[in-house]
Design a protein around this motif. Sequence first.
Motif, short mmCIF file in Angstrom:
data_model
loop_
_atom_site.label_atom_id
_atom_site.label_comp_id
_atom_site.label_asym_id
_atom_site.label_seq_id
_atom_site.Cartn_x
_atom_site.Cartn_y
_atom_site.Cartn_z
N GLY A 25 0.77 -1.23 0.00
CA GLY A 25 0.00 0.00 0.00
C GLY A 25 0.81 1.29 0.00
O GLY A 25 0.24 2.37 0.10
N PHE A 26 2.13 1.19 -0.11
CA PHE A 26 2.96 2.39 -0.16
C PHE A 26 2.87 3.03 -1.54
O PHE A 26 2.71 2.34 -2.54
N SER A 27 3.00 4.35 -1.59
CA SER A 27 3.09 5.07 -2.86
C SER A 27 4.53 5.05 -3.32
O SER A 27 5.45 5.23 -2.51
N ILE A 28 4.73 4.85 -4.59
CA ILE A 28 6.08 4.80 -5.16
C ILE A 28 6.30 6.06 -5.98
O ILE A 28 5.50 6.40 -6.86
N ILE A 29 7.37 6.77 -5.67
CA ILE A 29 7.73 7.99 -6.40
C ILE A 29 9.14 7.79 -6.94
O ILE A 29 10.07 7.51 -6.19
N SER A 30 9.28 7.94 -8.23
CA SER A 30 10.57 7.73 -8.88
C SER A 30 11.19 9.07 -9.24
O SER A 30 10.52 9.95 -9.81
N LEU A 31 12.46 9.23 -8.94
CA LEU A 31 13.17 10.46 -9.30
C LEU A 31 13.14 10.68 -10.81
O LEU A 31 12.96 11.81 -11.28
N SER A 32 13.27 9.61 -11.56
CA SER A 32 13.27 9.77 -13.02
C SER A 32 11.93 10.31 -13.52
O SER A 32 11.89 11.04 -14.52
N ASP A 33 10.83 10.00 -12.82
CA ASP A 33 9.53 10.57 -13.20
C ASP A 33 9.52 12.08 -13.02
O ASP A 33 8.98 12.81 -13.85
N PHE A 34 10.14 12.57 -11.93
CA PHE A 34 10.23 14.01 -11.71
C PHE A 34 11.07 14.68 -12.79
O PHE A 34 10.74 15.76 -13.28
N ILE A 35 12.16 14.02 -13.17
CA ILE A 35 13.05 14.59 -14.20
C ILE A 35 12.32 14.65 -15.54
O ILE A 35 12.37 15.67 -16.24
N LYS A 36 11.63 13.58 -15.90
CA LYS A 36 10.88 13.56 -17.16
C LYS A 36 9.80 14.64 -17.18
O LYS A 36 9.59 15.31 -18.19
N LYS A 37 9.13 14.83 -16.04
CA LYS A 37 8.09 15.86 -15.95
C LYS A 37 8.70 17.25 -16.13
O LYS A 37 8.13 18.11 -16.80
N GLU A 38 9.86 17.47 -15.53
CA GLU A 38 10.56 18.75 -15.69
C GLU A 38 10.90 19.01 -17.15
O GLU A 38 10.74 20.12 -17.66
N ILE A 39 11.37 17.98 -17.84
CA ILE A 39 11.70 18.12 -19.27
C ILE A 39 10.45 18.48 -20.06
O ILE A 39 10.49 19.36 -20.92
N GLU A 40 9.34 17.82 -19.75
CA GLU A 40 8.08 18.11 -20.46
C GLU A 40 7.62 19.54 -20.22
O GLU A 40 7.15 20.21 -21.14
N THR A 41 7.75 20.03 -18.97
CA THR A 41 7.27 21.38 -18.67
C THR A 41 8.12 22.46 -19.33
O THR A 41 7.63 23.55 -19.57
N THR A 42 9.37 22.16 -19.61
CA THR A 42 10.23 23.14 -20.28
C THR A 42 10.04 23.13 -21.79
O THR A 42 10.55 24.00 -22.48
N GLY A 43 9.33 22.10 -22.29
CA GLY A 43 9.08 22.03 -23.72
C GLY A 43 10.19 21.37 -24.51
O GLY A 43 10.12 21.31 -25.73
N MET A 44 11.22 20.88 -23.82
CA MET A 44 12.31 20.20 -24.52
C MET A 44 11.84 18.81 -24.94
O MET A 44 10.99 18.21 -24.31
N ALA A 45 12.45 18.32 -26.01
CA ALA A 45 12.16 16.96 -26.46
C ALA A 45 13.08 16.00 -25.72
O ALA A 45 14.27 16.26 -25.57
N MET A 46 12.52 14.91 -25.25
CA MET A 46 13.31 13.91 -24.55
C MET A 46 13.88 12.96 -25.59
O MET A 46 13.46 11.82 -25.75
N ASN A 47 14.87 13.46 -26.34
CA ASN A 47 15.38 12.66 -27.44
C ASN A 47 16.81 12.16 -27.22
O ASN A 47 17.40 11.60 -28.12
N SER A 48 17.33 12.37 -26.02
CA SER A 48 18.66 11.81 -25.74
C SER A 48 18.88 11.69 -24.24
O SER A 48 18.24 12.38 -23.45
N ARG A 49 19.78 10.80 -23.88
CA ARG A 49 20.14 10.64 -22.48
C ARG A 49 20.81 11.91 -21.96
O ARG A 49 20.71 12.22 -20.79
#
Length: 64
Positions: A25-49
């Motif tokens: 029943g624990f909630s799982i929060i992934s750091l990579s999810d936060f990073i991906k969300k930040e990339i989306e909000t800046t409008g950058m394309a996630m096209n490379s590592r």
Amino acid sequence: MEHIGIAGGIASGKTTVSKIFEDFGFSIISLSDFIKKEIETTGMAMNSRDIFFETANAMRKMKG
């Protein structure tokens, strides 16, 4: 609210442990999810590592 951090190397069982916590029943929060969300909000394309790691490093400098 309590938080538990799970860290480890590649193939060390982080995902397995996360799924066990989720089953309890624990909630799982992934750091990579936060990073991906930040990339989306800046409008950058996630096209490379490089963009992922550059964004992660910038977030660390800004937010600690």
